[in-house]
Design a protein around this motif. Structure first.
Motif, PDB file in Angstrom:
ATOM      1  N   PHE A 250      43.685 -27.109 -30.765  1.00 42.28           N
ATOM      2  CA  PHE A 250      42.578 -26.259 -30.316  1.00 42.28           C
ATOM      3  C   PHE A 250      42.862 -24.836 -30.779  1.00 42.28           C
ATOM      4  N   ILE A 251      41.804 -24.035 -30.893  1.00 42.00           N
ATOM      5  CA  ILE A 251      41.961 -22.648 -31.331  1.00 42.00           C
ATOM      6  C   ILE A 251      41.221 -21.722 -30.369  1.00 42.00           C
ATOM      7  N   LEU A 252      41.934 -20.747 -29.833  1.00 45.42           N
ATOM      8  CA  LEU A 252      41.318 -19.672 -29.056  1.00 45.42           C
ATOM      9  C   LEU A 252      41.117 -18.489 -29.990  1.00 45.42           C
ATOM     10  N   VAL A 253      39.952 -17.845 -29.867  1.00 43.73           N
ATOM     11  CA  VAL A 253      39.604 -16.724 -30.743  1.00 43.73           C
ATOM     12  C   VAL A 253      39.425 -15.472 -29.892  1.00 43.73           C
ATOM     13  N   SER A 254      40.130 -14.387 -30.230  1.00 42.26           N
ATOM     14  CA  SER A 254      40.021 -13.127 -29.492  1.00 42.26           C
ATOM     15  C   SER A 254      38.751 -12.381 -29.901  1.00 42.26           C
ATOM     16  N   ILE A 255      38.482 -11.263 -29.256  1.00 43.69           N
ATOM     17  CA  ILE A 255      37.267 -10.500 -29.564  1.00 43.69           C
ATOM     18  C   ILE A 255      37.331  -9.847 -30.943  1.00 43.69           C
ATOM     19  N   THR A 256      38.521  -9.778 -31.522  1.00 41.93           N
ATOM     20  CA  THR A 256      38.657  -9.259 -32.892  1.00 41.93           C
ATOM     21  C   THR A 256      38.602 -10.392 -33.913  1.00 41.93           C
ATOM     22  N   LYS A 257      38.292 -11.597 -33.459  1.00 45.66           N
ATOM     23  CA  LYS A 257      38.173 -12.789 -34.304  1.00 45.66           C
ATOM     24  C   LYS A 257      39.522 -13.344 -34.772  1.00 45.66           C
ATOM     25  N   ARG A 258      40.625 -12.876 -34.198  1.00 35.31           N
ATOM     26  CA  ARG A 258      41.919 -13.444 -34.547  1.00 35.31           C
ATOM     27  C   ARG A 258      42.041 -14.820 -33.903  1.00 35.31           C
ATOM     28  N   GLN A 259      42.577 -15.776 -34.636  1.00 34.86           N
ATOM     29  CA  GLN A 259      42.700 -17.146 -34.161  1.00 34.86           C
ATOM     30  C   GLN A 259      44.103 -17.417 -33.618  1.00 34.86           C
ATOM     31  N   PHE A 260      44.147 -18.118 -32.480  1.00 31.99           N
ATOM     32  CA  PHE A 260      45.407 -18.486 -31.838  1.00 31.99           C
ATOM     33  C   PHE A 260      45.451 -20.009 -31.681  1.00 31.99           C
ATOM     34  N   PRO A 261      46.174 -20.717 -32.545  1.00 26.66           N
ATOM     35  CA  PRO A 261      46.303 -22.172 -32.405  1.00 26.66           C
ATOM     36  C   PRO A 261      47.065 -22.529 -31.118  1.00 26.66           C
ATOM     37  N   VAL A 262      46.517 -23.456 -30.336  1.00 29.85           N
ATOM     38  CA  VAL A 262      47.108 -23.799 -29.044  1.00 29.85           C
ATOM     39  C   VAL A 262      47.051 -25.309 -28.832  1.00 29.85           C
ATOM     40  N   HIS A 263      47.562 -25.731 -27.671  1.00 30.76           N
ATOM     41  CA  HIS A 263      47.583 -27.145 -27.305  1.00 30.76           C
ATOM     42  C   HIS A 263      46.708 -27.340 -26.062  1.00 30.76           C
ATOM     43  N   GLN A 264      45.712 -28.183 -26.178  1.00 26.28           N
ATOM     44  CA  GLN A 264      44.766 -28.376 -25.079  1.00 26.28           C
ATOM     45  C   GLN A 264      45.464 -28.775 -23.777  1.00 26.28           C
ATOM     46  N   ALA A 265      46.412 -29.688 -23.861  1.00 26.80           N
ATOM     47  CA  ALA A 265      47.059 -30.213 -22.659  1.00 26.80           C
ATOM     48  C   ALA A 265      47.779 -29.121 -21.888  1.00 26.80           C
TER      49      ALA A 265
END
Length: 301
Positions: free
Chosen positions: A199-214
């Motif tokens: 999963f990817i969380l995106v900040s307000i500056t559009k930077r992507q943070f790859p993460v783990h849903q679980a």
């Protein structure tokens, strides 16, 4: 849960003369005793076997500081296969804030010679800290498992469950609690290496943070709902890059590096926004140490 919902059980208190002294003891939380929170040492449950006829929710009693209500205890009964029943304890916190409960860690009940009507569980306590964001929040405490055949001998008996309550936040928010929060979970290496992310969380500056849903779903109900409702593997989060890093650092490691140098009021907002109760405890501990005359008003606001 309010008093109007869990009023006293008239059948329980219809004949006080037949009840043992345990019900009226100053340290007993029961239907017939107004127990002070600081003095509470046991929960007293009356005639459990009779209540198996209707598995439902039953009150136990409340604790008070002077005349102010603090906690109200109740339990549910559930039938299980094999003639077993589950007794689950809960409490309703009448105000907001932090409190801690020590409850008997044992599951077996034995009879004492000097009190034949009562059955006692272990005096050794297991402690848990709770946080209420608002008044009248309900919290789960513990579940006991009983067999019906054994409980048939408990008719007209009282269960006495040792308990102790701590409502002093300065005692609860100590270094031991902070240490427990820090070591509760640490997936820092997983976050750094970004292996097997889904999963990817995106900040307000559009930077992507790859993460783990679980991992996100386990620690934040807000992020769990966001992931469930997302039609893709990406979600925009209303945080800047720095705050996003703090959020993920805590979720993956259970702590914030050099937390005393971080804006803890901002951390508190992040904790509230994503319902991270342990981050609230950690942040409150740091704020308690840092508060002074210059920032007291800002902290209060």
């Amino acid at each position: 849960m309010t008093e109007s919902i869990i009023g006293f059980d008239n059948a329980t208190v219809s004949n006080p003369a037949t009840m043992p002294s345990e019900m009226f003891h100053p340290e007993a939380v029961s239907a017939v005793n107004k127990c002070q929170t600081s003095e509470a040492r046991r929960l007293v449950i009356y005639d459990l076997f009779r209540k198996l006829i209707n598995t439902d929710i039953y009150h136990i009693g409340g604790t008070y500081t002077n005349d102010n209500p603090d906690l109200w205890f109740y339990y549910s009964l559930s039938a299980c296969p094999g003639g077993n029943f589950l007794l689950s304890l809960f409490t309703c916190h009448r105000s907001s804030g932090v409190f801690s409960i020590g409850i008997s860690e044992g599951s077996e009940f034995t009879q004492k010679r000097d009190c034949p009507q009562s059955l006692y569980s272990s005096e050794t306590l297991s402690w848990q800290t709770y946080l209420s964001g608002q008044a009248n929040e309900n919290h789960y405490i513990k579940t006991f498992k009983f067999n019906k055949s054994k409980m048939e001998t408990w008719e007209n008996k009282f269960l006495c469950i040792p308990i102790k309550i701590e409502t002093n936040c300065q005692q609860i928010l100590n270094n031991n609690i902070v240490k427990q929060i820090k070591v509760a979970h640490d997936f820092g290496d997983v976050l750094t290496k970004e292996e097997n992310t889904d999963f990817i969380l995106v900040s307000i500056t559009k930077r992507q943070f790859p993460v783990h849903q679980a991992i996100l779903a386990v620690h934040s109900p807000v992020l769990r709902d966001l992931i469930k409702s997302s039609s893709s593997k990406t979600a925009l989060i209303d945080l800047n890059d720095h705050d996003m890093e703090l959020l993920l650092q805590f979720i993956y490691t259970g702590t914030i590096k050099e937390v005393h140098q971080v804006d803890c009021l901002n951390l508190l907002e992040i904790a509230d926004k994503f319902q991270l109760k342990n981050l609230v405890l950690l942040t409150q501990h740091v704020i308690k140490e840092q508060i002074d005359l210059k920032n007291a008003v800002e902290v209060a606001v």
